[in-house]
Design a protein around this motif. Structure first.
Motif, mmCIF file in Angstrom:
data_model
loop_
_atom_site.group_PDB
_atom_site.id
_atom_site.type_symbol
_atom_site.label_atom_id
_atom_site.label_comp_id
_atom_site.label_asym_id
_atom_site.label_seq_id
_atom_site.Cartn_x
_atom_site.Cartn_y
_atom_site.Cartn_z
ATOM 1 N N ALA A 1 38.792 -45.189 9.568
ATOM 2 C CA ALA A 1 39.330 -45.042 10.929
ATOM 3 C C ALA A 1 38.719 -43.843 11.673
ATOM 4 O O ALA A 1 39.097 -43.567 12.811
ATOM 5 N N LEU A 2 37.781 -43.130 11.023
ATOM 6 C CA LEU A 2 37.230 -41.928 11.674
ATOM 7 C C LEU A 2 36.171 -42.338 12.701
ATOM 8 O O LEU A 2 35.291 -43.141 12.411
ATOM 9 N N ASP A 3 36.249 -41.778 13.899
ATOM 10 C CA ASP A 3 35.289 -42.113 14.958
ATOM 11 C C ASP A 3 34.059 -41.222 14.808
ATOM 12 O O ASP A 3 33.894 -40.241 15.534
ATOM 13 N N LYS A 4 33.195 -41.574 13.875
ATOM 14 C CA LYS A 4 32.051 -40.706 13.568
ATOM 15 C C LYS A 4 31.132 -40.444 14.763
ATOM 16 O O LYS A 4 30.681 -39.313 14.959
ATOM 17 N N PRO A 5 30.814 -41.455 15.580
ATOM 18 C CA PRO A 5 29.877 -41.178 16.693
ATOM 19 C C PRO A 5 30.356 -40.076 17.641
ATOM 20 O O PRO A 5 29.542 -39.422 18.285
ATOM 21 N N SER A 6 31.664 -39.878 17.711
ATOM 22 C CA SER A 6 32.151 -38.840 18.640
ATOM 23 C C SER A 6 32.216 -37.476 17.971
ATOM 24 O O SER A 6 32.619 -36.500 18.596
ATOM 25 N N LEU A 7 31.820 -37.388 16.708
ATOM 26 C CA LEU A 7 32.001 -36.141 15.966
ATOM 27 C C LEU A 7 30.673 -35.511 15.535
ATOM 28 O O LEU A 7 30.589 -34.823 14.516
ATOM 29 N N GLY A 8 29.634 -35.756 16.315
ATOM 30 C CA GLY A 8 28.364 -35.064 16.059
ATOM 31 C C GLY A 8 28.494 -33.588 16.406
ATOM 32 O O GLY A 8 29.453 -33.159 17.065
ATOM 33 N N LEU A 9 27.519 -32.788 15.961
ATOM 34 C CA LEU A 9 27.519 -31.366 16.328
ATOM 35 C C LEU A 9 27.422 -31.246 17.849
ATOM 36 O O LEU A 9 26.744 -32.050 18.505
ATOM 37 N N ILE A 10 28.095 -30.243 18.394
ATOM 38 C CA ILE A 10 28.067 -30.020 19.844
ATOM 39 C C ILE A 10 26.646 -29.611 20.237
ATOM 40 O O ILE A 10 26.059 -28.705 19.645
ATOM 41 N N GLU A 11 26.100 -30.293 21.236
ATOM 42 C CA GLU A 11 24.686 -30.084 21.562
ATOM 43 C C GLU A 11 24.521 -29.501 22.963
ATOM 44 O O GLU A 11 25.140 -29.963 23.917
ATOM 45 N N ALA A 12 23.669 -28.507 23.061
ATOM 46 C CA ALA A 12 23.318 -27.941 24.373
ATOM 47 C C ALA A 12 22.118 -28.691 24.922
ATOM 48 O O ALA A 12 21.403 -29.374 24.191
ATOM 49 N N HIS A 13 21.894 -28.541 26.225
ATOM 50 C CA HIS A 13 20.721 -29.148 26.856
ATOM 51 C C HIS A 13 19.537 -28.203 26.655
ATOM 52 O O HIS A 13 19.669 -26.996 26.854
ATOM 53 N N VAL A 14 18.391 -28.748 26.226
ATOM 54 C CA VAL A 14 17.222 -27.921 25.900
ATOM 55 C C VAL A 14 16.057 -28.267 26.822
ATOM 56 O O VAL A 14 15.804 -29.439 27.095
ATOM 57 N N GLU A 15 15.362 -27.247 27.303
ATOM 58 C CA GLU A 15 14.063 -27.444 27.970
ATOM 59 C C GLU A 15 13.160 -26.287 27.561
ATOM 60 O O GLU A 15 13.638 -25.248 27.079
ATOM 61 N N THR A 16 11.857 -26.471 27.732
ATOM 62 C CA THR A 16 10.939 -25.410 27.328
ATOM 63 C C THR A 16 10.041 -25.004 28.494
ATOM 64 O O THR A 16 9.763 -25.797 29.395
ATOM 65 N N ALA B 1 6.312 -23.148 28.597
ATOM 66 C CA ALA B 1 5.161 -22.576 27.882
ATOM 67 C C ALA B 1 5.500 -22.267 26.421
ATOM 68 O O ALA B 1 5.054 -21.267 25.879
ATOM 69 N N GLY B 2 6.303 -23.122 25.824
ATOM 70 C CA GLY B 2 6.657 -22.950 24.411
ATOM 71 C C GLY B 2 7.928 -22.152 24.182
ATOM 72 O O GLY B 2 8.484 -22.179 23.086
ATOM 73 N N ILE B 3 8.402 -21.414 25.188
ATOM 74 C CA ILE B 3 9.658 -20.667 25.040
ATOM 75 C C ILE B 3 10.807 -21.653 25.220
ATOM 76 O O ILE B 3 10.846 -22.402 26.202
ATOM 77 N N VAL B 4 11.723 -21.674 24.264
ATOM 78 C CA VAL B 4 12.812 -22.651 24.301
ATOM 79 C C VAL B 4 14.027 -22.034 24.985
ATOM 80 O O VAL B 4 14.462 -20.933 24.633
ATOM 81 N N PHE B 5 14.547 -22.760 25.967
ATOM 82 C CA PHE B 5 15.761 -22.370 26.681
ATOM 83 C C PHE B 5 16.815 -23.445 26.428
ATOM 84 O O PHE B 5 16.489 -24.616 26.247
ATOM 85 N N ALA B 6 18.082 -23.032 26.476
ATOM 86 C CA ALA B 6 19.165 -24.010 26.356
ATOM 87 C C ALA B 6 20.306 -23.602 27.271
ATOM 88 O O ALA B 6 20.461 -22.423 27.603
ATOM 89 N N THR B 7 21.087 -24.605 27.684
ATOM 90 C CA THR B 7 22.272 -24.322 28.506
ATOM 91 C C THR B 7 23.394 -25.259 28.078
ATOM 92 O O THR B 7 23.154 -26.405 27.696
ATOM 93 N N TRP B 8 24.630 -24.746 28.175
ATOM 94 C CA TRP B 8 25.797 -25.596 27.903
ATOM 95 C C TRP B 8 26.192 -26.365 29.149
ATOM 96 O O TRP B 8 26.999 -27.287 29.074
ATOM 97 N N ALA B 9 25.682 -25.962 30.309
ATOM 98 C CA ALA B 9 26.155 -26.546 31.575
ATOM 99 C C ALA B 9 25.516 -27.910 31.801
ATOM 100 O O ALA B 9 24.298 -28.033 31.862
ATOM 101 N N LYS B 10 26.354 -28.924 31.949
ATOM 102 C CA LYS B 10 25.825 -30.273 32.166
ATOM 103 C C LYS B 10 25.241 -30.418 33.572
ATOM 104 O O LYS B 10 24.423 -31.300 33.826
#
Ligand code: FES
Ligand SMILES: [Fe+2]
Length: 451
Positions: free
Chosen positions: A128-143, A145-154
């Motif tokens: 009965a566990l809803d596995k698809p909704s229980l992935g690790l919380i993911e931030a939005h990533v963009e790069t 020139a190779g420097i990786v940035f992330a934001t929580w803001a949708k």
């Protein structure tokens, strides 16, 4: 009628700033939500995760985050928190792994964040566990020139828009070569300082001749660098640009002279000159003539907590900061030159770096002053050069008339207010992108996966 904003900490016409922002827990808590929860944050470099299934453990503000490259080469920034009860699913700094298993009850996640395996899924959870909704919380990533940035803001704008015209200058260090850059490090240490004291200092050009006098003398005596005169400092032709809270010092460099970086000395100059001459045609193709030959980036900050390249001020409470010092070098540079730059960078700005030690002492005292009941009744004075900045015909951004001013601090804290008073990106202003980006360089790096 618009409500009065919660945070009005700087008086831009008098340059006075409320010291409580450097020590109050409630303000700090708002910073974690409003700034570190909304802004694009530097979290690493693609060269730290060069191969599929590589990972690197990092932070977004205080939140532990795993930067992964999945089996398809795509990057992910995953909150290091098991969705069951909250244990960390990764306990090492870096490595190569297809999966992360929580060591409490064994929930196991793929390196793209999906929850793949739950012990006793049928027996204990009756399927009965809803596995698809229980992935690790993911931030939005963009790069960039190779420097990786992330934001929580949708609702965050693109990273390209966030950097805006600051990239016109940043490219001159971070986007020079076709082969991209490579991150060495990090060296990490804790400092008893508020994180903002470091950021607002990193293009405070005023402190250099006083705070760093002894370090500068050592540089003159042993490395053969010219001595700084009062005129060099206060009548400097160097410039200072501001875009979206990012602060950029730069100068109109001598054509055909290698740009200054840590590691340049009378003994190593020949190496730098040879490298400069050999790579200039490529750099000119990538950046256009003006930027390749005449624009030299110097001290700078990337809002909110990026300092002098890929160096991070990670907040650890209002009175403590964890500092991460990376050295970025061109990947295809001769190894000898990489070594010289790495050692030069540590000697100046590593944990035991000559300049860093001078600086930390200042930041500690500024932070401490803000905890004094009497002291905090009296604001900091950031009035230097008010009214002496504007647009420039040749350079993008808002340009200070002089290299030495406190436009940097005032604009940083204005940007701080923009974020602290915003519930979403809908009310955070962005400067228009107006610079002409000559040359072939883009946001992408050779480390980036295919689009
Ligand atoms: S807390 Fe991770 S499996 Fe239970
Ligand atoms: Fe300094």
């Amino acid at each position: 009628m618009r409500a009065t904003p919660k945070y009005v900490v700087i008086d831009p016409t008098a340059g006075k700033i409320d010291r409580r922002i450097f020590s109050e827990q409630a303000i700090y808590d708002d910073e974690m939500a409003k700034i570190f929860g909304q802004a694009w944050l530097m979290i690493g470099h693609e060269s730290l995760v060069p191969a599929v299934d590589d990972f690197f453990h990092t932070y977004m503000g205080e939140d532990p985050v795993i930067l992964t490259r999945d089996g398809q080469g795509r990057l992910h920034a995953l909150l290091n928190m098991c969705r069951h009860r909250g244990n960390r699913v990764c306990r090492v700094d870096d490595g190569n792994a297809k999966r992360f298993m929580c060591t409490y009850h064994g929930w196991t996640y793929r390196n793209d964040g999906a929850l793949e395996h739950v012990p006793g899924e049928s027996e204990a959870y009756y399927d009965a566990l809803d596995k698809p909704s229980l992935g690790l919380i993911e931030a939005h990533v963009e790069t960039y020139a190779g420097i990786v940035f992330a934001t929580w803001a949708k609702d965050a704008p693109s990273l390209e828009a966030y950097l805006g015209d600051a990239r016109w200058y940043l490219d001159t260090v971070f986007n020079r070569r076709d082969g991209g850059m490579q991150a060495l490090g990090p060296m990490k240490w804790l400092e008893p300082v508020n994180w903002k004291t470091m950021v607002d200092n990193c293009s405070d050009n005023y402190h250099v001749p006083t705070s760093h006098l002894s370090s500068a003398r050592v540089q003159s005596r042993y490395l053969g660098r010219p001595r700084l005169s009062h005129e060099d400092q206060f009548a400097s032709p160097n410039k200072h640009a501001f875009v979206n809270g990012h602060s950029i010092t730069f100068r109109d460099a001598d054509d055909n002279a290698p740009r200054y970086m840590h590691g340049v000395s009378k003994d190593t100059m020949r190496l730098f000159q040879e490298y400069h001459d050999a790579t200039m045609p490529e750099i000119e193709r990538r950046l256009g003539t003006l930027r390749a030959r005449r624009v030299q980036l110097a001290n700078h900050s990337i809002f909110p907590n990026g300092i002098l390249g890929l160096r991070l001020a990670l907040p650890r409470g209002p009175l403590k900061t964890e500092f991460w010092h990376f050295v970025l070098v061109d990947r295809d540079m001769p190894e000898e030159l990489k070594r010289v730059i790495r050692i030069g960078s540590q000697a100046n700005n590593g944990a035991a770096g000559m300049f860093e030690q001078d600086d930390v002492d200042n930041w500690r005292q500024v932070t401490e002053a803000s905890t004094s009941r009497l002291g905090r009744r009296h604001p900091q004075d950031l009035s230097m050069g008010i009214g002496h900045a504007g647009l420039h015909p040749d350079y993008p951004g808002f340009i200070s008339d002089r290299y030495i001013s406190e436009n940097n601090q005032r604009l940083f804290y204005r940007r701080w207010e923009d974020f602290m008073n915003a519930e979403s990106w809908a009310t955070i202003p962005l400067d228009p992108v107006e610079a002409r980006f000559d040359g072939t360089a883009t946001m992408r790096s050779p480390w980036s996966p295919p689009p």
